[in-house]
Enzyme design. Sequence first.
Site, mmCIF file in Angstrom:
data_model
loop_
_atom_site.group_PDB
_atom_site.id
_atom_site.type_symbol
_atom_site.label_atom_id
_atom_site.label_comp_id
_atom_site.label_asym_id
_atom_site.label_seq_id
_atom_site.Cartn_x
_atom_site.Cartn_y
_atom_site.Cartn_z
ATOM 1 N N CYS B 83 58.862 85.993 -58.651
ATOM 2 C CA CYS B 83 57.755 85.197 -58.108
ATOM 3 C C CYS B 83 57.878 84.970 -56.612
ATOM 4 C CB CYS B 83 57.679 83.855 -58.821
ATOM 5 S SG CYS B 83 58.126 83.975 -60.554
ATOM 6 N N SER B 206 52.326 76.520 -64.734
ATOM 7 C CA SER B 206 51.299 77.241 -63.984
ATOM 8 C C SER B 206 50.687 78.290 -64.918
ATOM 9 C CB SER B 206 51.912 77.899 -62.748
ATOM 10 O OG SER B 206 53.023 78.684 -63.110
ATOM 11 N N ILE B 208 48.238 81.881 -66.070
ATOM 12 C CA ILE B 208 48.207 83.322 -65.854
ATOM 13 C C ILE B 208 46.981 83.597 -65.000
ATOM 14 C CG2 ILE B 208 47.736 85.505 -67.032
ATOM 15 C CD1 ILE B 208 49.470 84.355 -69.351
ATOM 16 N N LYS B 322 50.190 75.426 -59.983
ATOM 17 C CA LYS B 322 49.617 74.845 -61.188
ATOM 18 C C LYS B 322 48.098 74.895 -61.199
ATOM 19 C CE LYS B 322 48.763 72.691 -64.912
ATOM 20 N NZ LYS B 322 47.448 73.307 -64.936
ATOM 21 N N HIS B 326 48.606 81.173 -60.240
ATOM 22 C CA HIS B 326 49.844 81.854 -59.856
ATOM 23 C C HIS B 326 49.793 83.342 -60.183
ATOM 24 C CE1 HIS B 326 53.958 82.605 -58.929
ATOM 25 N NE2 HIS B 326 54.485 82.409 -60.117
#
Lengths: 98, 377, 347
Positions: B83, B206, B208, B322, B326
């Site tokens: 990430c 968070s 998809i 969130k 993300h």
Amino acid sequence: MSTPASIWRQHKKLHTYLNKAGQLIVWTKIFVAPVGFEHQTPYLVGIVQLEGERLPLQIVDCEEKDLKINQKVKIVIRKIGKAKSEDVIEYGLKVKPL
Amino acid sequence: MRIKVRGTGLTKFGELWDKSLSDLAQQASLEAIADAGLEKNQIEAVFVANMIYGKLTGQDHLGALVASSLDITGGSVRVEAACASGGLAVHLAIQSLLSGTYQNVLVVGAEKMTDASPAAISSALMGAGSEAERRAGLTFPALYALMAKAHMQKFGTTRSHLASVSVKNHYHASMNKKAQFPFEVTMEKVLESPIISSPFTLFDASPITDGAGAVVLSSDFSTPGVYISGSAVATDTVDLAKRKSLTELAATKQASQQALKMAGVQISDIKVAEVHDCFTIAEILAMEDLGFCEKGMGGEFVQKGHTRLGGKIPVNTSGGLKACGHPVGATGVKQIIEVTQQLQQKAGKRQVKGANIGLTHNVGGSGATVVVHILQT
Amino acid sequence: MTGIVSYGAYIPKYRIKPSQIAQTWGKELGEIEKSLGVYEKAVASYDEDTITLSIEAANRALQAGNIDPKNIGGITIGSESHPYAVKPSSTTVAEILGMGNDYLAADLEFACKAGTAGIQLLSGVVTQNKAKYVLAIGSDVAQSRPADVLEYTASCASAAFILGKQNIIASLLDFTSFSSDTPDFWRRDTEKFPSHGGRFTGSPAYFAHVYGASESLLKKVKMEPSDFDYAIFHMPNAKFPKQVAKKLGFTSSQLTPGFVVEYIGNPYSASSMVGLAAVLDIAKKGQKIFMCSYGSGAGSDAFVFEVTQEITNYRKKTVDTVQKQIKDKTYIDYSLIAKNILTKYRI
């Protein structure tokens, strides 16, 4: 994910963990599982302190309410995930409360 | 160090059925190149940040794929650090400018996640963890849940503390047209949603997301604007169990201290920050590890409203991971864009008054890679 | 003299009652537990199988006997639920126990007597001095068609016996085996669940072979049932073993210590072997044990053991007795069984 050769290499390490015991540092109860673990939900996974090493391991044969911080646990050998019909079965380390 | 953020481009974040990865990357890139006042052929290299597209679709070689779709024939590479791919791509782009090889480069972070099933995505994301973690049936929510549990055990952090992160970020997102969830939520909603991995509910995590963000970076600092003055990366063990502590990210401490030193500023100088709230506990840890508050006090710091717009140090005015969403590879770049817009006084309703120094904090996995940038006008 | 050096048994902790199973299938409950004589059975967890159960029992035997796994020269696993049709369970178990490479391994199948066949076969390896110790395991996570009457009793457990010539806790005085081609219970290779011949599984099958092997052995060793302190028979339910014991002339007090079926059900290849472990948990020096297993298809293995004085010292190290494991239980509902079916048959 796991091929015959990688499972073979992994299995060779298992006997050194037989009869080991440790303490449970933290745990969580998983309700949403990754591929291969769907049939196990909900299940418990925690971080276990064995002598000289910490490992992330599934906790079996108990309910979340039975666990305490620093709970004594012992190593057991169980199936890992859910092998596809034609795949080699992977065995590995899990812990259960003492 | 002074690297100019010459142009930015950002797509909407969300479930974007009509857009492919290429569509998203192109859209953000063309917007950034135009914003930079440049032609495509003036971009000398492209740094593409993406984590799981190859695993989900079999398509690799994204550096060349994206660059050539923009008719760019110079350098191209795909950067992956889970990430933190976006932040790391920015860092590497900066190194390429500092080396003198290039003068104007494009960094585009893009992720297309919603074509795949949730189970496939969850498994692909676990590529950011270790083999032992995958074997134990862990997921990313579970890994961060273990950190949350440790934090709750050590410092008395509560589920309400965690939930207040989510509530605040949704409030910010309600003012962000590009956010995936531009609406507020209540504490009750967060606390009573289905549990995904104890103690986290759906609203501690968070989502998809599909989306892309791009920036054009330049080594020409002759004109006023927004500059990156600090850029640092730190690394820790991939295995959460092997970390020295479960209640802090050592890599956050190291990277932030290094970046602040590079920029010649203190954490107290920071007026606005975008931090990595993949799960609510992550933002609480970031408040502590970046130095905005004392270790163990992160929950209270957020719950008291210090990080809300209008508070001491507004954090995640974009809505964070969130509420803004993300799209994994894009997040680190989006963070740079949000802080840039804050420093340009272009953040509209989300504007932090007088913001002149900002910080971005991008984390890979459960803390194995952390990238911190300092931006100033 | 060849005999048992150490042993271990493992009974998974989950239990379900026949009445709960009957209720799941909407059947008349009646007094099902009373009529079967089986009050509850053991249920394995979704991540357990014949291999994991074998490892557990064998490890206990190694620990109790303080035996280095590298000194085990032969291993057999008798089961009707080997995880692979081709690929031995015994080598996976041997690897994980740390047995090295210098051993003979073979998987055995003979319905519920595959485990005891291993005892007879491997004892020869020891008697011939081809190995210092051998390990015979009986292990099953038994399969039955859901809603079939077998589902009330088909359970899971494992028992492991290490045989050798030194420090034996029970001598293997003699053994015999009685076999015939009798199709009372079978499973074709591509079928998921076994089939059985109903009442044909009684007189011509179980009774003919248990009686045949037992009578033959008693004659061979020139002993009477009254010469024994304990008698253990394969326990597919609570009725058959009691009936055959009576017919042979054994009493219920000889039967009781090894009579494990009432609270764990029928763990197939481990049935009589867990019974033997239960007896060894309490037997005293000099006492004699009679054991006869039964496997459909069909055959019976009969044994005479005599407990030695070593048992007193040995017992100091015994931790997980059979009775302790029978009592260490958690009741579950049919959902675990449903999950196991989905897992095993990869649905």
